[in-house]
Design an enzyme around this catalytic site. Sequence first.
Site, PDB file in Angstrom:
ATOM      1  N   CYS A  79     135.370  26.595 119.717  1.00 44.51           N
ATOM      2  CA  CYS A  79     136.817  26.443 119.591  1.00 44.51           C
ATOM      3  C   CYS A  79     137.253  25.095 120.177  1.00 44.51           C
ATOM      4  CB  CYS A  79     137.549  27.627 120.222  1.00 44.51           C
ATOM      5  SG  CYS A  79     139.284  27.740 119.710  1.00 44.51           S
ATOM      6  N   HIS A 181     135.470  31.748 117.073  1.00 45.23           N
ATOM      7  CA  HIS A 181     134.925  32.374 118.283  1.00 45.23           C
ATOM      8  C   HIS A 181     133.791  33.313 117.894  1.00 45.23           C
ATOM      9  CE1 HIS A 181     137.851  31.158 121.392  1.00 45.23           C
ATOM     10  NE2 HIS A 181     138.706  31.105 120.386  1.00 45.23           N
ATOM     11  N   GLU A 183     131.795  34.960 119.739  1.00 37.89           N
ATOM     12  CA  GLU A 183     131.746  36.132 120.619  1.00 37.89           C
ATOM     13  C   GLU A 183     132.758  37.203 120.217  1.00 37.89           C
ATOM     14  OE1 GLU A 183     135.002  33.667 122.411  1.00 37.89           O
ATOM     15  OE2 GLU A 183     133.133  33.286 121.327  1.00 37.89           O
TER      16      GLU A 183
END
Length: 211
Positions: A79, A181, A183
Amino acid sequence: MIGIIDYGRGNLRSVEKALWKLGYPAKVLESPAELMAVKGIILPGVGAFADAMAALEEKGWIQPLIHYAHSGKPFLGICLGMQVLFEVGEEHGEHKGLGLLPGRVVRFPAGRKIPHMGWNTLHQEKPCRLLEGIPDEAYFYFVHSYYVASEEQEILAGMSDYGVPFPALVGRDNVWGAQFHPEKSSPWGLKLLENFGKWVNEDATVSSHRS
Protein backbone atom coordinates in the site's frame (compact mmCIF):
# COMPACT_ATOMS: atom_id res chain seq x y z
CA MET A 1 13.08 -14.66 9.28
CA ILE A 2 11.10 -11.89 7.56
CA GLY A 3 11.34 -8.39 9.02
CA ILE A 4 8.37 -5.99 9.05
CA ILE A 5 9.45 -2.35 9.22
CA ASP A 6 7.95 -0.33 12.09
CA TYR A 7 7.98 3.40 11.42
CA GLY A 8 4.58 4.20 12.93
CA ARG A 9 2.64 4.05 9.64
CA GLY A 10 1.33 0.53 9.12
CA ASN A 11 -0.84 -2.35 10.26
CA LEU A 12 2.18 -4.38 11.26
CA ARG A 13 0.57 -7.04 13.41
CA SER A 14 -1.88 -8.24 10.76
CA VAL A 15 0.99 -8.75 8.30
CA GLU A 16 3.07 -10.49 10.97
CA LYS A 17 0.13 -12.72 11.97
CA ALA A 18 -0.56 -13.69 8.34
CA LEU A 19 3.06 -14.73 7.77
CA TRP A 20 3.18 -16.84 10.92
CA LYS A 21 -0.14 -18.46 9.94
CA LEU A 22 1.47 -19.42 6.62
CA GLY A 23 4.45 -20.93 8.43
CA TYR A 24 6.95 -18.12 7.80
CA PRO A 25 8.61 -16.66 10.92
CA ALA A 26 8.33 -12.89 11.03
CA LYS A 27 9.18 -10.11 13.46
CA VAL A 28 8.50 -6.40 13.68
CA LEU A 29 11.73 -4.40 13.36
CA GLU A 30 11.86 -1.27 15.49
CA SER A 31 15.42 -0.26 14.58
CA PRO A 32 17.54 -0.27 11.39
CA ALA A 33 20.19 -2.14 13.39
CA GLU A 34 17.93 -5.22 13.18
CA LEU A 35 17.94 -5.32 9.36
CA MET A 36 21.02 -7.47 8.98
CA ALA A 37 19.41 -10.31 10.95
CA VAL A 38 16.52 -10.85 8.51
CA LYS A 39 16.50 -12.48 5.07
CA GLY A 40 13.69 -10.39 3.58
CA ILE A 41 11.63 -7.35 4.56
CA ILE A 42 8.12 -6.00 4.21
CA LEU A 43 7.47 -2.24 4.33
CA PRO A 44 3.77 -1.70 5.13
CA GLY A 45 2.07 1.66 5.32
CA VAL A 46 -1.17 3.61 5.60
CA GLY A 47 -1.68 7.37 5.47
CA ALA A 48 0.00 10.16 3.54
CA PHE A 49 3.18 9.93 1.44
CA ALA A 50 4.85 12.97 3.04
CA ASP A 51 4.11 11.77 6.57
CA ALA A 52 5.53 8.33 5.77
CA MET A 53 8.78 9.73 4.38
CA ALA A 54 9.11 12.08 7.36
CA ALA A 55 8.60 9.17 9.77
CA LEU A 56 11.14 7.01 7.92
CA GLU A 57 13.67 9.85 8.07
CA GLU A 58 13.00 10.62 11.74
CA LYS A 59 13.53 6.99 12.72
CA GLY A 60 16.67 6.62 10.60
CA TRP A 61 15.25 4.12 8.11
CA ILE A 62 15.83 5.77 4.73
CA GLN A 63 19.47 4.98 3.97
CA PRO A 64 19.36 1.53 5.61
CA LEU A 65 16.33 0.60 3.48
CA ILE A 66 18.05 1.79 0.30
CA HIS A 67 21.15 -0.17 1.26
CA TYR A 68 19.03 -3.26 1.97
CA ALA A 69 17.35 -2.96 -1.42
CA HIS A 70 20.77 -2.83 -3.09
CA SER A 71 21.85 -5.95 -1.18
CA GLY A 72 19.62 -8.07 -3.41
CA LYS A 73 17.51 -9.50 -0.58
CA PRO A 74 13.71 -9.72 -1.10
CA PHE A 75 11.93 -6.44 -0.37
CA LEU A 76 8.13 -5.99 -0.54
CA GLY A 77 6.23 -2.72 -0.01
CA ILE A 78 2.50 -2.81 0.76
CA CYS A 79 0.00 0.00 0.00
CA LEU A 80 1.72 3.25 1.10
CA GLY A 81 4.85 1.14 1.58
CA MET A 82 4.72 0.44 -2.16
CA GLN A 83 4.19 4.09 -3.05
CA VAL A 84 7.25 5.34 -1.16
CA LEU A 85 9.42 2.98 -3.22
CA PHE A 86 8.98 5.47 -6.09
CA GLU A 87 10.76 8.72 -6.86
CA VAL A 88 8.17 11.39 -6.05
CA GLY A 89 4.80 11.66 -4.31
CA GLU A 90 2.37 14.51 -5.04
CA GLU A 91 0.22 14.20 -1.91
CA HIS A 92 0.17 17.56 -0.04
CA GLY A 93 2.88 18.98 -2.32
CA GLU A 94 5.79 17.29 -4.03
CA HIS A 95 7.89 14.99 -1.86
CA LYS A 96 10.87 12.78 -2.56
CA GLY A 97 10.45 9.01 -2.13
CA LEU A 98 13.03 6.26 -1.73
CA GLY A 99 13.69 6.28 -5.48
CA LEU A 100 14.01 2.50 -5.79
CA LEU A 101 11.52 2.32 -8.67
CA PRO A 102 10.83 4.88 -11.44
CA GLY A 103 7.58 6.83 -11.31
CA ARG A 104 5.41 9.34 -9.46
CA VAL A 105 2.51 8.91 -7.05
CA VAL A 106 -0.47 11.01 -8.19
CA ARG A 107 -4.09 11.56 -7.13
CA PHE A 108 -6.99 9.80 -8.81
CA PRO A 109 -8.84 12.09 -11.26
CA ALA A 110 -11.85 14.09 -10.10
CA GLY A 111 -15.17 12.32 -10.42
CA ARG A 112 -14.27 9.15 -8.57
CA LYS A 113 -15.15 8.46 -4.95
CA ILE A 114 -11.97 8.77 -2.89
CA PRO A 115 -10.49 6.69 -1.43
CA HIS A 116 -10.67 3.71 -3.74
CA MET A 117 -11.80 1.23 -1.10
CA GLY A 118 -12.85 -2.38 -1.50
CA TRP A 119 -12.29 -5.36 -3.74
CA ASN A 120 -10.92 -5.03 -7.26
CA THR A 121 -9.43 -7.37 -9.83
CA LEU A 122 -5.76 -7.70 -10.71
CA HIS A 123 -4.96 -8.13 -14.39
CA GLN A 124 -1.62 -9.88 -14.70
CA GLU A 125 0.71 -8.14 -17.15
CA LYS A 126 3.61 -10.58 -16.93
CA PRO A 127 4.60 -13.70 -15.00
CA CYS A 128 6.38 -13.18 -11.71
CA ARG A 129 7.13 -15.34 -8.70
CA LEU A 130 4.74 -13.41 -6.44
CA LEU A 131 1.82 -14.35 -8.70
CA GLU A 132 2.57 -18.05 -8.97
CA GLY A 133 -0.61 -20.07 -8.40
CA ILE A 134 -2.84 -16.96 -8.52
CA PRO A 135 -5.40 -16.77 -11.37
CA ASP A 136 -5.64 -13.76 -13.66
CA GLU A 137 -8.35 -11.27 -12.57
CA ALA A 138 -8.22 -12.49 -8.96
CA TYR A 139 -9.70 -10.08 -6.41
CA PHE A 140 -7.63 -8.11 -3.90
CA TYR A 141 -8.54 -5.52 -1.27
CA PHE A 142 -7.55 -1.86 -1.83
CA VAL A 143 -7.65 1.34 0.25
CA HIS A 144 -5.92 4.33 -1.38
CA SER A 145 -6.49 7.81 -2.81
CA TYR A 146 -3.30 8.06 -4.87
CA TYR A 147 -1.78 5.74 -7.43
CA VAL A 148 1.54 5.20 -9.18
CA ALA A 149 2.08 6.70 -12.62
CA SER A 150 5.09 5.13 -14.35
CA GLU A 151 6.12 4.88 -17.99
CA GLU A 152 8.43 1.94 -17.25
CA GLN A 153 6.46 -1.02 -18.60
CA GLU A 154 9.07 -3.47 -17.34
CA ILE A 155 8.08 -2.90 -13.71
CA LEU A 156 4.33 -3.45 -14.24
CA ALA A 157 3.38 -6.98 -13.18
CA GLY A 158 -0.30 -6.38 -12.41
CA MET A 159 -2.84 -3.65 -13.21
CA SER A 160 -6.22 -2.67 -11.77
CA ASP A 161 -8.73 -0.02 -12.83
CA TYR A 162 -10.59 2.70 -10.95
CA GLY A 163 -11.65 5.12 -13.65
CA VAL A 164 -8.04 5.00 -14.82
CA PRO A 165 -5.82 1.94 -15.06
CA PHE A 166 -3.22 1.90 -12.31
CA PRO A 167 -0.32 -0.36 -11.28
CA ALA A 168 -1.36 -2.77 -8.53
CA LEU A 169 1.74 -4.99 -8.45
CA VAL A 170 5.12 -3.60 -9.46
CA GLY A 171 8.74 -4.52 -9.22
CA ARG A 172 12.01 -5.60 -10.69
CA ASP A 173 14.91 -7.64 -9.40
CA ASN A 174 14.43 -7.93 -5.62
CA VAL A 175 12.26 -4.83 -4.99
CA TRP A 176 8.49 -5.27 -5.31
CA GLY A 177 5.35 -3.47 -4.24
CA ALA A 178 1.65 -4.28 -3.91
CA GLN A 179 -0.88 -1.42 -3.90
CA PHE A 180 -3.47 -3.74 -2.33
CA HIS A 181 -3.37 -5.27 1.14
CA PRO A 182 -2.45 -8.96 0.74
CA GLU A 183 -3.00 -9.58 4.45
CA LYS A 184 -6.67 -8.55 3.98
CA SER A 185 -7.13 -10.26 0.59
CA SER A 186 -7.78 -13.90 1.45
CA PRO A 187 -7.31 -16.28 -0.25
CA TRP A 188 -5.16 -14.81 -3.04
CA GLY A 189 -3.46 -12.20 -0.89
CA LEU A 190 -2.30 -14.93 1.46
CA LYS A 191 -1.06 -16.87 -1.56
CA LEU A 192 1.02 -13.85 -2.57
CA LEU A 193 2.50 -13.63 0.94
CA GLU A 194 3.20 -17.36 0.80
CA ASN A 195 5.04 -16.83 -2.49
CA PHE A 196 7.06 -14.04 -0.88
CA GLY A 197 7.92 -16.31 2.06
CA LYS A 198 9.07 -19.05 -0.31
CA TRP A 199 11.21 -16.54 -2.19
CA VAL A 200 12.85 -15.37 1.05
CA ASN A 201 13.63 -18.96 2.05
CA GLU A 202 15.02 -19.85 -1.38
CA ASP A 203 17.15 -16.71 -1.51
CA ALA A 204 18.51 -17.39 1.98
CA THR A 205 19.40 -20.95 0.97
CA VAL A 206 21.22 -19.79 -2.16
CA SER A 207 23.06 -17.11 -0.18
CA SER A 208 24.21 -19.62 2.44
CA HIS A 209 25.57 -21.91 -0.27
CA ARG A 210 27.54 -19.01 -1.74
CA SER A 211 29.11 -18.03 1.58
